[in-house]
Design a protein around this motif. Structure first.
Motif, PDB file in Angstrom:
ATOM      1  N   ALA A   1       0.931  -1.064  -0.135  1.00  0.00           N
ATOM      2  CA  ALA A   1      -0.102   0.029   0.028  1.00  0.00           C
ATOM      3  C   ALA A   1       0.889   1.020   0.036  1.00  0.00           C
ATOM      4  O   ALA A   1       1.843   1.227   0.892  1.00  0.00           O
ATOM      5  CB  ALA A   1      -0.874   0.044   1.113  1.00  0.00           C
ATOM      6  N   VAL A   2       0.856   1.969  -1.122  1.00  0.00           N
ATOM      7  CA  VAL A   2       1.583   3.476  -1.275  1.00  0.00           C
ATOM      8  C   VAL A   2       0.667   4.580  -0.827  1.00  0.00           C
ATOM      9  O   VAL A   2      -0.177   4.675  -1.243  1.00  0.00           O
ATOM     10  CB  VAL A   2       2.183   3.395  -2.380  1.00  0.00           C
ATOM     11  CG1 VAL A   2       3.105   4.491  -2.599  1.00  0.00           C
ATOM     12  CG2 VAL A   2       2.826   2.250  -3.067  1.00  0.00           C
ATOM     13  N   LEU A   3       1.028   4.990   0.432  1.00  0.00           N
ATOM     14  CA  LEU A   3       0.490   6.057   0.882  1.00  0.00           C
ATOM     15  C   LEU A   3       1.360   7.095   0.999  1.00  0.00           C
ATOM     16  O   LEU A   3       1.752   7.269   2.403  1.00  0.00           O
ATOM     17  CB  LEU A   3      -0.294   5.434   2.526  1.00  0.00           C
ATOM     18  CG  LEU A   3      -1.094   4.093   2.485  1.00  0.00           C
ATOM     19  CD1 LEU A   3      -1.386   3.799   3.690  1.00  0.00           C
ATOM     20  CD2 LEU A   3      -2.585   4.504   1.815  1.00  0.00           C
ATOM     21  N   PRO A   4       1.471   8.063   0.147  1.00  0.00           N
ATOM     22  CA  PRO A   4       2.381   9.073   0.412  1.00  0.00           C
ATOM     23  C   PRO A   4       2.576   9.587   1.970  1.00  0.00           C
ATOM     24  O   PRO A   4       1.267  10.195   2.095  1.00  0.00           O
ATOM     25  CB  PRO A   4       2.443   9.854  -0.725  1.00  0.00           C
ATOM     26  CG  PRO A   4       1.603   8.897  -1.650  1.00  0.00           C
ATOM     27  CD  PRO A   4       0.968   8.036  -0.826  1.00  0.00           C
ATOM     28  N   PRO A   5       3.495   9.786   2.435  1.00  0.00           N
ATOM     29  CA  PRO A   5       4.718   9.441   2.266  1.00  0.00           C
ATOM     30  C   PRO A   5       5.176   8.035   2.743  1.00  0.00           C
ATOM     31  O   PRO A   5       6.246   7.709   2.648  1.00  0.00           O
ATOM     32  CB  PRO A   5       5.660  10.389   3.067  1.00  0.00           C
ATOM     33  CG  PRO A   5       4.744  10.691   4.316  1.00  0.00           C
ATOM     34  CD  PRO A   5       3.324  10.833   3.571  1.00  0.00           C
ATOM     35  N   ALA A   6       3.987   7.260   3.054  1.00  0.00           N
ATOM     36  CA  ALA A   6       4.338   6.073   3.573  1.00  0.00           C
ATOM     37  C   ALA A   6       4.270   4.801   2.891  1.00  0.00           C
ATOM     38  O   ALA A   6       3.528   5.038   1.744  1.00  0.00           O
ATOM     39  CB  ALA A   6       3.538   5.641   4.991  1.00  0.00           C
ATOM     40  N   ILE A   7       5.082   3.686   2.925  1.00  0.00           N
ATOM     41  CA  ILE A   7       5.055   2.409   2.169  1.00  0.00           C
ATOM     42  C   ILE A   7       4.816   1.422   3.063  1.00  0.00           C
ATOM     43  O   ILE A   7       5.682   1.207   3.888  1.00  0.00           O
ATOM     44  CB  ILE A   7       6.023   2.401   1.234  1.00  0.00           C
ATOM     45  CG1 ILE A   7       6.357   3.644   0.530  1.00  0.00           C
ATOM     46  CG2 ILE A   7       6.130   1.151   0.271  1.00  0.00           C
ATOM     47  CD1 ILE A   7       7.888   3.695  -0.289  1.00  0.00           C
TER      48      ILE A   7
ATOM     49  N   GLU B   1       1.426  14.983 -10.795  1.00  0.00           N
ATOM     50  CA  GLU B   1       0.738  16.285 -10.899  1.00  0.00           C
ATOM     51  C   GLU B   1       0.485  16.768  -9.621  1.00  0.00           C
ATOM     52  O   GLU B   1      -0.430  17.680  -9.678  1.00  0.00           O
ATOM     53  CB  GLU B   1      -0.706  15.684 -11.686  1.00  0.00           C
ATOM     54  CG  GLU B   1      -0.400  15.669 -12.998  1.00  0.00           C
ATOM     55  CD  GLU B   1      -1.600  15.676 -13.854  1.00  0.00           C
ATOM     56  OE1 GLU B   1      -2.684  15.185 -13.301  1.00  0.00           O
ATOM     57  OE2 GLU B   1      -1.801  16.082 -15.144  1.00  0.00           O
ATOM     58  N   ARG B   2       0.852  16.189  -8.655  1.00  0.00           N
ATOM     59  CA  ARG B   2       0.646  16.687  -7.179  1.00  0.00           C
ATOM     60  C   ARG B   2      -0.806  16.148  -6.666  1.00  0.00           C
ATOM     61  O   ARG B   2      -1.221  16.973  -5.841  1.00  0.00           O
ATOM     62  CB  ARG B   2       0.984  17.988  -6.932  1.00  0.00           C
ATOM     63  CG  ARG B   2       2.480  18.030  -7.173  1.00  0.00           C
ATOM     64  CD  ARG B   2       2.868  19.536  -6.744  1.00  0.00           C
ATOM     65  NE  ARG B   2       4.289  20.176  -7.287  1.00  0.00           N
ATOM     66  CZ  ARG B   2       5.356  19.951  -6.397  1.00  0.00           C
ATOM     67  NH1 ARG B   2       5.285  19.287  -5.254  1.00  0.00           N
ATOM     68  NH2 ARG B   2       6.562  20.124  -6.761  1.00  0.00           N
ATOM     69  N   ARG B   3      -1.250  15.260  -6.963  1.00  0.00           N
ATOM     70  CA  ARG B   3      -2.593  14.978  -6.838  1.00  0.00           C
ATOM     71  C   ARG B   3      -2.721  14.173  -5.364  1.00  0.00           C
ATOM     72  O   ARG B   3      -1.654  13.303  -5.248  1.00  0.00           O
ATOM     73  CB  ARG B   3      -3.478  13.882  -7.880  1.00  0.00           C
ATOM     74  CG  ARG B   3      -3.404  14.755  -9.138  1.00  0.00           C
ATOM     75  CD  ARG B   3      -4.725  15.547  -9.116  1.00  0.00           C
ATOM     76  NE  ARG B   3      -6.019  14.818  -8.957  1.00  0.00           N
ATOM     77  CZ  ARG B   3      -6.871  14.089  -9.807  1.00  0.00           C
ATOM     78  NH1 ARG B   3      -6.566  14.361 -11.076  1.00  0.00           N
ATOM     79  NH2 ARG B   3      -8.024  13.750  -9.318  1.00  0.00           N
ATOM     80  N   LEU B   4      -3.608  14.151  -4.554  1.00  0.00           N
ATOM     81  CA  LEU B   4      -3.415  13.197  -3.191  1.00  0.00           C
ATOM     82  C   LEU B   4      -3.931  11.868  -3.855  1.00  0.00           C
ATOM     83  O   LEU B   4      -5.089  11.610  -3.812  1.00  0.00           O
ATOM     84  CB  LEU B   4      -4.381  13.921  -2.575  1.00  0.00           C
ATOM     85  CG  LEU B   4      -4.081  15.158  -1.902  1.00  0.00           C
ATOM     86  CD1 LEU B   4      -5.056  15.834  -0.777  1.00  0.00           C
ATOM     87  CD2 LEU B   4      -2.537  15.004  -0.854  1.00  0.00           C
ATOM     88  N   ALA B   5      -3.096  10.858  -4.063  1.00  0.00           N
ATOM     89  CA  ALA B   5      -3.319   9.596  -4.571  1.00  0.00           C
ATOM     90  C   ALA B   5      -2.712   8.654  -3.836  1.00  0.00           C
ATOM     91  O   ALA B   5      -1.499   8.787  -3.083  1.00  0.00           O
ATOM     92  CB  ALA B   5      -2.792   9.458  -6.204  1.00  0.00           C
ATOM     93  N   ALA B   6      -3.303   7.412  -3.730  1.00  0.00           N
ATOM     94  CA  ALA B   6      -2.601   6.441  -2.891  1.00  0.00           C
ATOM     95  C   ALA B   6      -2.915   5.263  -3.929  1.00  0.00           C
ATOM     96  O   ALA B   6      -3.492   5.069  -4.951  1.00  0.00           O
ATOM     97  CB  ALA B   6      -3.276   6.118  -1.604  1.00  0.00           C
ATOM     98  N   ALA B   7      -2.115   4.091  -3.603  1.00  0.00           N
ATOM     99  CA  ALA B   7      -1.904   2.970  -4.715  1.00  0.00           C
ATOM    100  C   ALA B   7      -1.986   1.570  -3.755  1.00  0.00           C
ATOM    101  O   ALA B   7      -1.261   1.460  -2.723  1.00  0.00           O
ATOM    102  CB  ALA B   7      -0.806   2.684  -5.450  1.00  0.00           C
TER     103      ALA B   7
END
Length: 185
Positions: free
Chosen positions: A85-91, A164-170
């Motif tokens: 889970a990529v939750l900027p800034p955490a992985i 694009e500096r969107r608040l995204a997670a993966a």
């Protein structure tokens, strides 16, 4: 030359304003400023080649997925084994084995974040798989857009959104060996 052009311009003045004649000569008579100038082979270096050199990575540009393999991912230089889970800034390690394990409970960490993410990109492995509709409904109710893709496309989409500096997670499940990508640095 400039004084002759100015004199001709002032002589063409009427009582209602300026009258522009088609016979008036342009102030600069350069073929580069003319609309009729066509690019030739000698102009190739001046007009048709563009190069960009990035001298320094933009600070705060977020995490980027550099490569993926059947074992895991390389995210901004950090090697992550298995689903993540990529939750900027955490992985984080993500406790799912396949797309069938993506449940309301497994996506709960994405809707508890502050500040709220705009979009969640789910990579389901080798190919696009159907996610349980109750999971999608929960995320929609929480105001999070969801993009479900195969893992290679999900990695590219996540990188694009973060650039694009969107608040995204993966949420990413590693693909099998047939679609693995390694980037040489």
């Amino acid at each position: 030359m400039a004084s002759a052009v100015c004199a001709r311009f002032l002589l063409q003045r009427t009582t209602q304003g300026f009258l522009f004649s088609s016979r008036a000569a342009p102030a600069f008579s350069s073929p580069f400023l003319s609309r009729a100038h066509r690019l030739g082979p000698s102009d190739d270096e001046l007009y048709q080649r563009t190069t960009v050199s990035v001298m320094q990575k933009e600070p705060g540009s977020g995490v980027m997925i550099l490569s993926y393999s059947p074992q895991g991912f390389n995210i901004s230089g950090n090697r992550v084994l298995g689903p993540c889970a990529v939750l900027p800034p955490a992985i984080l390690q993500w406790n799912v084995g396949s797309y069938k394990d993506i449940t309301e409970e497994s996506v709960s960490l994405f809707h508890m974040l502050e500040p709220r993410i705009e979009i969640l990109v789910l990579g389901t492995g080798e190919r696009l798989e159907r996610i349980n509709p109750s999971v999608l409904a929960l995320l929609k109710k929480k105001g999070i857009a969801v993009e479900v893709q195969d893992t290679p496309n999900a990695c590219a989409t996540f990188n694009f959104l973060t650039s694009e500096r969107r608040l995204a997670a993966a949420g990413l499940i590693p693909p099998p060996i047939s679609t693995a990508l390694k980037v040489q640095e």
